[in-house]
Scaffold this active site. Sequence first.
Site, PDB file in Angstrom:
ATOM      1  N   CYS A 117       5.175   7.017   3.242  1.00  0.00           N
ATOM      2  CA  CYS A 117       3.779   7.124   2.816  1.00  0.00           C
ATOM      3  C   CYS A 117       3.718   7.715   1.407  1.00  0.00           C
ATOM      4  O   CYS A 117       4.285   8.777   1.143  1.00  0.00           O
ATOM      5  CB  CYS A 117       3.014   8.004   3.789  1.00  0.00           C
ATOM      6  SG  CYS A 117       1.369   8.473   3.215  1.00  0.00           S
ATOM      7  N   GLU A 118       3.018   7.045   0.499  1.00  0.00           N
ATOM      8  CA  GLU A 118       2.983   7.513  -0.885  1.00  0.00           C
ATOM      9  C   GLU A 118       2.053   8.705  -1.084  1.00  0.00           C
ATOM     10  O   GLU A 118       2.021   9.295  -2.149  1.00  0.00           O
ATOM     11  CB  GLU A 118       2.569   6.383  -1.825  1.00  0.00           C
ATOM     12  CG  GLU A 118       1.143   5.913  -1.718  1.00  0.00           C
ATOM     13  CD  GLU A 118       0.849   4.761  -2.669  1.00  0.00           C
ATOM     14  OE1 GLU A 118      -0.275   4.714  -3.172  1.00  0.00           O
ATOM     15  OE2 GLU A 118       1.730   3.913  -2.911  1.00  0.00           O
ATOM     16  N   HIS A 119       1.299   9.083  -0.046  1.00  0.00           N
ATOM     17  CA  HIS A 119       0.392  10.222  -0.184  1.00  0.00           C
ATOM     18  C   HIS A 119       1.052  11.556   0.132  1.00  0.00           C
ATOM     19  O   HIS A 119       0.703  12.575  -0.451  1.00  0.00           O
ATOM     20  CB  HIS A 119      -0.825  10.032   0.738  1.00  0.00           C
ATOM     21  CG  HIS A 119      -1.616   8.804   0.416  1.00  0.00           C
ATOM     22  ND1 HIS A 119      -2.124   7.963   1.376  1.00  0.00           N
ATOM     23  CD2 HIS A 119      -1.957   8.265  -0.773  1.00  0.00           C
ATOM     24  CE1 HIS A 119      -2.765   6.968   0.792  1.00  0.00           C
ATOM     25  NE2 HIS A 119      -2.678   7.127  -0.501  1.00  0.00           N
ATOM     26  N   CYS A 188       2.546  11.216   8.455  1.00  0.00           N
ATOM     27  CA  CYS A 188       1.502  12.026   7.815  1.00  0.00           C
ATOM     28  C   CYS A 188       0.308  12.196   8.756  1.00  0.00           C
ATOM     29  O   CYS A 188      -0.473  13.148   8.606  1.00  0.00           O
ATOM     30  CB  CYS A 188       1.054  11.403   6.488  1.00  0.00           C
ATOM     31  SG  CYS A 188       0.447   9.724   6.611  1.00  0.00           S
TER      32      CYS A 188
END
Length: 230
Positions: A117-119, A188
């Site tokens: 997840c890029e967050h 996440c």
Amino acid sequence: MFEVNNNKMNDERIDDIGDNHVGTSAKNPLRDDAFDLSDQEKIAKIQESVKDILETLGMDLTDDSMQGTPKRVAKSFVNEIFMGLNPANMPKASTFENNYNYGEMLVEKNIVVYSTCEHHLLPIIGRAHVAYISGGRVIGLSKMNRLVEYFSKRPQVQERLTMQIVQAMQEALGTQDVACVIDAKHLCVNSRGIKDIESSTVTAEFGGKFKEKNTKREFLDYLKMNTDFN
């Protein structure tokens, strides 16, 4: 005062995007100079950054167990976890003439997805199901798995990943008749924030004939088939 308020608003926007899993682009957001450094140079820089993070957290990097951690993390980032950012790692999607004139859809089910997840830089783990109807060309089955792996090995948003797989298959095969469904768990969501360990995220992209109701239904029915041969 304006700068303080502007920074506060930006921080709030960043928090909202992260918590709500919002994608801002259909392409991975890379800078123009993303590949100016060699892989070895990137590993060296990331190693120092990881070292700083761990020391800031209070970890003793002189301990035998921790000494090699910064380098291990740096190497895994560049060579494995995020190797799909580098176009040089794009698998060659060789295609062949459909000499046996197979005219039905081909479905490759349960392709393992390991992404990030890029967050929050936490894992996304799931399965991809990819299908196409030949327009005169066919592709090796393992190439479908490799394309999924390549686009997964990036900081990602699942919606974008689904679209990228379909677009790459369409380009390789020269047909719009490609579809992909991904069902994945996002750590996440599962391990932080709401901490819902049961939920998963399903995304789909349908191209060409797969937008038609009957073809889409046929594809989705294939996904229900029991393919556990153990």
